[in-house]
Design an enzyme around this catalytic site. Sequence first.
Site, PDB file in Angstrom:
ATOM      1  N   GLY A   1       0.815  -1.212   0.000  1.00  0.00           N
ATOM      2  CA  GLY A   1       0.000   0.000   0.000  1.00  0.00           C
ATOM      3  C   GLY A   1       0.848   1.261   0.000  1.00  0.00           C
ATOM      4  O   GLY A   1       1.931   1.296   0.569  1.00  0.00           O
ATOM      5  N   THR A   2       0.359   2.293  -0.637  1.00  0.00           N
ATOM      6  CA  THR A   2       0.956   3.614  -0.722  1.00  0.00           C
ATOM      7  C   THR A   2      -0.082   4.481  -1.437  1.00  0.00           C
ATOM      8  O   THR A   2      -0.823   3.940  -2.264  1.00  0.00           O
ATOM      9  CB  THR A   2       2.266   3.557  -1.531  1.00  0.00           C
ATOM     10  OG1 THR A   2       2.856   4.825  -1.585  1.00  0.00           O
ATOM     11  CG2 THR A   2       2.047   3.068  -2.931  1.00  0.00           C
ATOM     12  N   THR A   3      -0.291   5.706  -1.107  1.00  0.00           N
ATOM     13  CA  THR A   3       0.487   6.753  -0.484  1.00  0.00           C
ATOM     14  C   THR A   3      -0.363   7.403   0.618  1.00  0.00           C
ATOM     15  O   THR A   3      -1.587   7.485   0.477  1.00  0.00           O
ATOM     16  CB  THR A   3       0.854   7.810  -1.553  1.00  0.00           C
ATOM     17  OG1 THR A   3       1.641   7.196  -2.578  1.00  0.00           O
ATOM     18  CG2 THR A   3       1.583   9.006  -0.972  1.00  0.00           C
TER      19      THR A   3
END
Length: 273
Positions: free
Chosen positions: A50-52
């Site tokens: 996961g990001t951001t």
Amino acid sequence: MESHHRGGIPSLEAAGSSSSFLDFVTQSNPALLPFGRNLPAGQLPPTPHGTTVVALTFAGGVLMAGDRRATMGTMIANRHIEKVFPADRYSVLGIAGTAGIAIDIVRLFQVELEHYEKIEGTLLSLEGKANRLGAMVRANLPMALQGLSVVPLFAGVETGTSHGRLFSYDVTGGRYAEREHHSVGSGSVFARGALKKLWRPDMDQDSAVAVAMEALMDAADDDAATGGPDLIRKLWPIVYVVTDDGATRVPAESLAPAVQAIVDQRTADGREA
């Protein structure tokens, strides 16, 4: 089974009362911790990441927002993942990195804060919460060295005040106080550029929401692992604000107009980048 020892975990009375649930489980049964596992030798299979996440202060509190995309290599693994969570009534945390371990650490941190409040009869200070989250990130270091890293972003207000504070971390558990805004994840470098240009002292909450949306849209524009607001599927970032009234999730009905205003402005400007 003895009443004071169930499921491999002794009762608090048998283990000696501790205000730290993490210390209690570490001493009783460390294999139950998300970072207490022995990984097999060899190359790890692909896992969702996961990001951001972005966070910024505003007049009266602090805001944290995260996009909804999880990726597994070049594939979009999930479009609905949530990366920002309430830690307790006056703090929130966002996660970037290996999604499965990150979510387990979030749950463990929530229990840690609730356990402290029940044992001590009061809330842990904001500085204390930040330190305990750092200890969890540090405990995950062996798994981070094998590619399963978790990098959180923590924010909140001290009870009885309206001054928002931000804390960032590295994979070794190093904790750093951020003064105005910060972002984590692969799109953070692009989001940070937007935050630097758009953040202003003493912004109100609505302005902070607009800045966070624009920062995430800039990150999604240049980072394939970051998903921008999806106007077709009606998928909006997860946004929490923390004030002296507590942590509150900003409803989608409030995010949609802010996103549409940014899209309309960029369309009117005829911008390509």
